[in-house]
Design an enzyme around this catalytic site. Sequence first.
Site, PDB file in Angstrom:
ATOM      1  N   GLU A  95      21.201 -24.447  24.852  1.00  0.00           N
ATOM      2  CA  GLU A  95      20.465 -24.850  23.607  1.00  0.00           C
ATOM      3  C   GLU A  95      19.236 -25.934  24.235  1.00  0.00           C
ATOM      4  O   GLU A  95      19.630 -26.996  24.431  1.00  0.00           O
ATOM      5  CB  GLU A  95      21.167 -25.559  22.601  1.00  0.00           C
ATOM      6  CG  GLU A  95      22.523 -24.957  22.115  1.00  0.00           C
ATOM      7  CD  GLU A  95      22.173 -23.719  21.385  1.00  0.00           C
ATOM      8  OE1 GLU A  95      21.150 -23.386  20.945  1.00  0.00           O
ATOM      9  OE2 GLU A  95      23.146 -23.174  20.991  1.00  0.00           O
ATOM     10  N   CYS A 136      15.441 -30.815  18.273  1.00  0.00           N
ATOM     11  CA  CYS A 136      15.065 -29.681  18.956  1.00  0.00           C
ATOM     12  C   CYS A 136      14.688 -28.696  17.786  1.00  0.00           C
ATOM     13  O   CYS A 136      13.459 -28.194  17.979  1.00  0.00           O
ATOM     14  CB  CYS A 136      15.945 -28.936  19.811  1.00  0.00           C
ATOM     15  SG  CYS A 136      17.555 -28.987  19.170  1.00  0.00           S
TER      16      CYS A 136
END
Length: 502
Positions: A260, A294
Amino acid sequence: MTAVRRALSPSARALLERVSHTAGGPRFPVHDAARPLAAPIAHVKDASGADAVVAIHRSADAFATWRHESPARRAEALSGWHARMMASAEDLAQITALEAGKALADTRREVAYAASFIDWCAALARQTAGEVLLPSSRDHRQLVLKEPIGPVAVITPWNFPLAMITRKVSAALGAGCTTVVKPAETTPLSALALEALAHDAGIPSDAFIVLTASRANAAVVGTELCQDPRIRALSFTGSTAVGKHLYRSCADTVKKLELELGGNAPFIVARDADVDVAVASLTAAKLRANGQACVAPNRVLVAREVHDEFIAKLVRTLDETVVLGHGLDDGVTMGPLIDAAAREKFVGFISDATSKGAKLVCGGPDDPRARALSGAGSECEGAPFVAPTVVTDVPPHARCWQEEVFSPLFSVAAFDVEDEAFAMANDTTAGLAAYFCSRDLSRCWRAVEKLEAGVVGINEGAISTCVQPFGGVKESGLGREAGPHALEEFLETKSVTFRLSS
Ligand code: ADP
């Protein structure tokens, strides 16, 4: 004025002391992110490469047992961990607020979010099953088994220090794998607290090992985890640069990877959007973790027809709702950035954008609120506070448009034609989250199909829950976490053929 607390409750202090490292051997300090000049709040073990090898050995031994536990036993252990997390929710929220510099309101939400993955994976652990296939011939019988992949390495960041661990570890444990976790060096206490609660709940100590390491030792520990053949998968959340390095490092042992990585999320406001909904969704998505997520919208694209109304409402909302300060103080909604380097980047992004024609609308490097909090002689002296900042007319070649800003910097540009907005939105190597606001169903549906992202929010800024898969496309990563198939990442498929005697 906010009420001043800044100290942990007695039970949070007891948990912190329980997980701090007081024995001999190398240690490194952990700081209150909002008081970088104060004495460290704790010290924790600084693991070496040799420590990583020992942890891998323990994990591999534990795997031989844990993989054969009944799914019901694994599910019960996870449920016990969930219950203990909820019972210690306030303590965890306080410890996380302190070391990550986040507001208590934010970390309380993170505890609930983090715990939800454990509950979810406990349920999935009971349901994982293979398949019996229709035979390929009269004399054959075929079936598919699902087996745990093996010991898993988990490397996590500091911005969601609880949730990034529970989301990965509960899926791996639920699948029958064991885990060695290296948390971020700035937030090891949250990780150690999670580990202690898991062990209290009956998860075997060698099935879930937390290996804390300073930044100086992160690479040696990482190298052992990536290169040891006994570790069969790596689940990593962090920067794209480190993710690519780990990807290469895992090649020799052909590990399964779940990455990720960074995002550069577009947030598009169409001309028929409900502007109030768009502002609420944008601020909710952007301000979580002090702008350091993010999935945070990085580029805001607003239809010219509603641009000025949108900016006016955005600035008013930021002004009325954001309270900067120490995360443990009552009423605070936003703490400092994680470190001085993050603040320098924030300042650099603004000066670069304004030198290329962008307009500073509010906030900025000289915001008096941020200055007053971190000025000489103040309680939080030296803390990298920044105020929410809006810049408009940002050109596509500005650095804040091309890179992930990881701060409460709202970079805005107007657009005239919708296809132009989609082209701009997709003009990036990242592909984690994307957001679109409109009242028109067909337009929303087209947006879902056109946006190159793993996660899309329509009139919504909260786009991650335990029920849905989370992950990116393009250089934002590989694999998916959570959702109905959360355990799949940690399972191998074994295809079995029986020949029957006649
Ligand atoms: P951030 O910029 O959010 O700190 P990083 O990618 O630098 O993101 O860090 C995420 C995690 O990766 C942290 O736990 C960090 O210690 C770890 N890390 C950084 N460099 C390495 C490396 N070379 N090997 C293994 N882990 C690393």
